[in-house]
Write a protein that holds these residues in place. Structure first.
Motif, PDB file in Angstrom:
ATOM      1  N   GLY A  75      36.109 -15.433 -57.365  1.00  0.00           N
ATOM      2  CA  GLY A  75      35.447 -16.706 -57.576  1.00  0.00           C
ATOM      3  C   GLY A  75      34.522 -17.054 -56.425  1.00  0.00           C
ATOM      4  N   MET A  76      33.821 -18.142 -56.592  1.00  0.00           N
ATOM      5  CA  MET A  76      32.858 -18.564 -55.576  1.00  0.00           C
ATOM      6  C   MET A  76      33.518 -19.271 -54.408  1.00  0.00           C
ATOM      7  SD  MET A  76      29.252 -19.539 -57.366  1.00  0.00           S
ATOM      8  CE  MET A  76      28.878 -20.595 -56.041  1.00  0.00           C
ATOM      9  N   GLY A  77      34.648 -19.868 -54.648  1.00  0.00           N
ATOM     10  CA  GLY A  77      35.284 -20.626 -53.574  1.00  0.00           C
ATOM     11  C   GLY A  77      34.570 -21.954 -53.365  1.00  0.00           C
ATOM     12  N   ASP A  78      35.012 -22.644 -52.363  1.00  0.00           N
ATOM     13  CA  ASP A  78      34.430 -23.948 -52.061  1.00  0.00           C
ATOM     14  C   ASP A  78      33.192 -23.786 -51.191  1.00  0.00           C
ATOM     15  OD1 ASP A  78      36.469 -25.261 -53.411  1.00  0.00           O
ATOM     16  OD2 ASP A  78      37.724 -25.391 -51.624  1.00  0.00           O
ATOM     17  N   PHE A  79      32.252 -24.686 -51.367  1.00  0.00           N
ATOM     18  CA  PHE A  79      31.106 -24.740 -50.480  1.00  0.00           C
ATOM     19  C   PHE A  79      31.542 -25.419 -49.189  1.00  0.00           C
ATOM     20  CE2 PHE A  79      29.159 -24.430 -54.644  1.00  0.00           C
ATOM     21  CZ  PHE A  79      28.166 -23.499 -54.427  1.00  0.00           C
ATOM     22  N   VAL A  80      31.022 -24.953 -48.088  1.00  0.00           N
ATOM     23  CA  VAL A  80      31.405 -25.488 -46.785  1.00  0.00           C
ATOM     24  C   VAL A  80      30.205 -26.178 -46.163  1.00  0.00           C
ATOM     25  CG1 VAL A  80      32.250 -24.892 -44.492  1.00  0.00           C
ATOM     26  CG2 VAL A  80      33.080 -23.642 -46.484  1.00  0.00           C
ATOM     27  N   THR A  81      30.420 -27.385 -45.709  1.00  0.00           N
ATOM     28  CA  THR A  81      29.371 -28.121 -44.998  1.00  0.00           C
ATOM     29  C   THR A  81      29.971 -28.665 -43.714  1.00  0.00           C
ATOM     30  OG1 THR A  81      29.890 -30.160 -46.186  1.00  0.00           O
ATOM     31  CG2 THR A  81      28.152 -28.784 -47.105  1.00  0.00           C
ATOM     32  N   THR A  82      29.116 -29.017 -42.810  1.00  0.00           N
ATOM     33  CA  THR A  82      29.585 -29.583 -41.552  1.00  0.00           C
ATOM     34  C   THR A  82      29.165 -31.038 -41.451  1.00  0.00           C
ATOM     35  OG1 THR A  82      29.679 -29.245 -39.155  1.00  0.00           O
ATOM     36  CG2 THR A  82      27.562 -28.884 -40.214  1.00  0.00           C
ATOM     37  N   GLU A  83      29.810 -31.732 -40.570  1.00  0.00           N
ATOM     38  CA  GLU A  83      29.505 -33.136 -40.352  1.00  0.00           C
ATOM     39  C   GLU A  83      28.170 -33.270 -39.623  1.00  0.00           C
ATOM     40  OE1 GLU A  83      31.468 -35.643 -41.529  1.00  0.00           O
ATOM     41  OE2 GLU A  83      32.644 -34.019 -42.413  1.00  0.00           O
ATOM     42  N   GLY A  84      27.555 -34.381 -39.822  1.00  0.00           N
ATOM     43  CA  GLY A  84      26.302 -34.651 -39.141  1.00  0.00           C
ATOM     44  C   GLY A  84      25.733 -35.978 -39.609  1.00  0.00           C
ATOM     45  N   GLU A  85      24.529 -36.237 -39.144  1.00  0.00           N
ATOM     46  CA  GLU A  85      23.889 -37.515 -39.440  1.00  0.00           C
ATOM     47  C   GLU A  85      22.553 -37.264 -40.122  1.00  0.00           C
ATOM     48  OE1 GLU A  85      22.739 -41.628 -37.070  1.00  0.00           O
ATOM     49  OE2 GLU A  85      23.116 -39.793 -35.929  1.00  0.00           O
ATOM     50  N   ASN A  86      22.320 -37.966 -41.213  1.00  0.00           N
ATOM     51  CA  ASN A  86      21.070 -37.897 -41.946  1.00  0.00           C
ATOM     52  C   ASN A  86      20.210 -39.086 -41.506  1.00  0.00           C
ATOM     53  OD1 ASN A  86      19.595 -36.459 -43.866  1.00  0.00           O
ATOM     54  ND2 ASN A  86      20.099 -37.932 -45.467  1.00  0.00           N
ATOM     55  N   VAL A  87      19.077 -38.799 -40.862  1.00  0.00           N
ATOM     56  CA  VAL A  87      18.250 -39.849 -40.264  1.00  0.00           C
ATOM     57  C   VAL A  87      16.830 -39.753 -40.814  1.00  0.00           C
ATOM     58  CG1 VAL A  87      17.306 -40.723 -38.088  1.00  0.00           C
ATOM     59  CG2 VAL A  87      19.621 -39.784 -38.153  1.00  0.00           C
ATOM     60  N   LEU A  88      16.244 -40.887 -41.141  1.00  0.00           N
ATOM     61  CA  LEU A  88      14.855 -40.904 -41.584  1.00  0.00           C
ATOM     62  C   LEU A  88      13.957 -40.745 -40.370  1.00  0.00           C
ATOM     63  CD1 LEU A  88      12.809 -41.183 -43.846  1.00  0.00           C
ATOM     64  CD2 LEU A  88      12.941 -43.668 -43.561  1.00  0.00           C
ATOM     65  N   GLY A  89      13.213 -39.634 -40.334  1.00  0.00           N
ATOM     66  CA  GLY A  89      12.278 -39.374 -39.249  1.00  0.00           C
ATOM     67  C   GLY A  89      10.946 -40.046 -39.530  1.00  0.00           C
ATOM     68  N   ASP A  90       9.888 -39.576 -38.882  1.00  0.00           N
ATOM     69  CA  ASP A  90       8.558 -40.151 -39.082  1.00  0.00           C
ATOM     70  C   ASP A  90       8.117 -40.045 -40.538  1.00  0.00           C
ATOM     71  OD1 ASP A  90       8.396 -40.774 -36.411  1.00  0.00           O
ATOM     72  OD2 ASP A  90       7.331 -38.920 -35.885  1.00  0.00           O
ATOM     73  N   GLU A  91       8.449 -38.908 -41.170  1.00  0.00           N
ATOM     74  CA  GLU A  91       7.992 -38.695 -42.542  1.00  0.00           C
ATOM     75  C   GLU A  91       9.117 -38.295 -43.494  1.00  0.00           C
ATOM     76  OE1 GLU A  91       4.533 -36.120 -44.820  1.00  0.00           O
ATOM     77  OE2 GLU A  91       4.656 -36.085 -42.650  1.00  0.00           O
ATOM     78  N   TYR A  92      10.092 -37.548 -42.997  1.00  0.00           N
ATOM     79  CA  TYR A  92      11.153 -37.002 -43.839  1.00  0.00           C
ATOM     80  C   TYR A  92      12.525 -37.329 -43.265  1.00  0.00           C
ATOM     81  CZ  TYR A  92       7.275 -34.118 -45.493  1.00  0.00           C
ATOM     82  OH  TYR A  92       6.082 -33.689 -45.986  1.00  0.00           O
TER      83      TYR A  92
END
Length: 117
Positions: A75-92
């Motif tokens: 099977g594919m197993g679980d997707f793994v992600t790490t912690e972090g912060e999503n911040v609006l930059g100048d454009e993206y």
């Protein structure tokens, strides 16, 4: 496919939301592929030859078939992600990884203590 590739003007516009859509797509693709190939075992070879011009590999068709069979078994197993912060930059939106959480994740996944001699 736009919902899988794009992030602007789709959902909340963040890369994290796009990653979630990509995970949903990959899981659905995997499930469908496994189902279809279990119905017709020659389908894997057919698909391979249809996309061969777009691939670079040193694996033979029998080896790829063997690897696919292992994928189907485990099977594919679980997707793994790490912690972090999503911040609006100048454009993206920009994602800034939590370095400590990333190190913990790497250790959790890849580290095996050496055995005592």
């Amino acid at each position: 496919m736009k919902s899988v590739r794009a992030r602007q003007n789709v959902a909340d516009g963040t890369n994290l939301a796009r990653l979630e859509r990509q995970q949903q797509y990959m899981q659905a693709f995997y499930d469908t592929l496994i189902e279809k190939i279990s119905e017709d075992s020659s389908l894997f070879t057919t698909i391979y030859y249809q996309v061969a011009d777009y691939l670079t590999t040193d694996c033979t068709v029998p080896k790829l078939t063997e690897l696919f069979d292992l994928l189907a078994e485990y099977g594919m197993g679980d997707f793994v992600t790490t912690e972090g912060e999503n911040v609006l930059g100048d454009e993206y939106y920009e994602f800034y990884v939590d370095e400590e959480a990333l190190m913990e994740l790497v250790l959790e996944i890849f580290y095996e203590p050496a055995e005592d001699e």
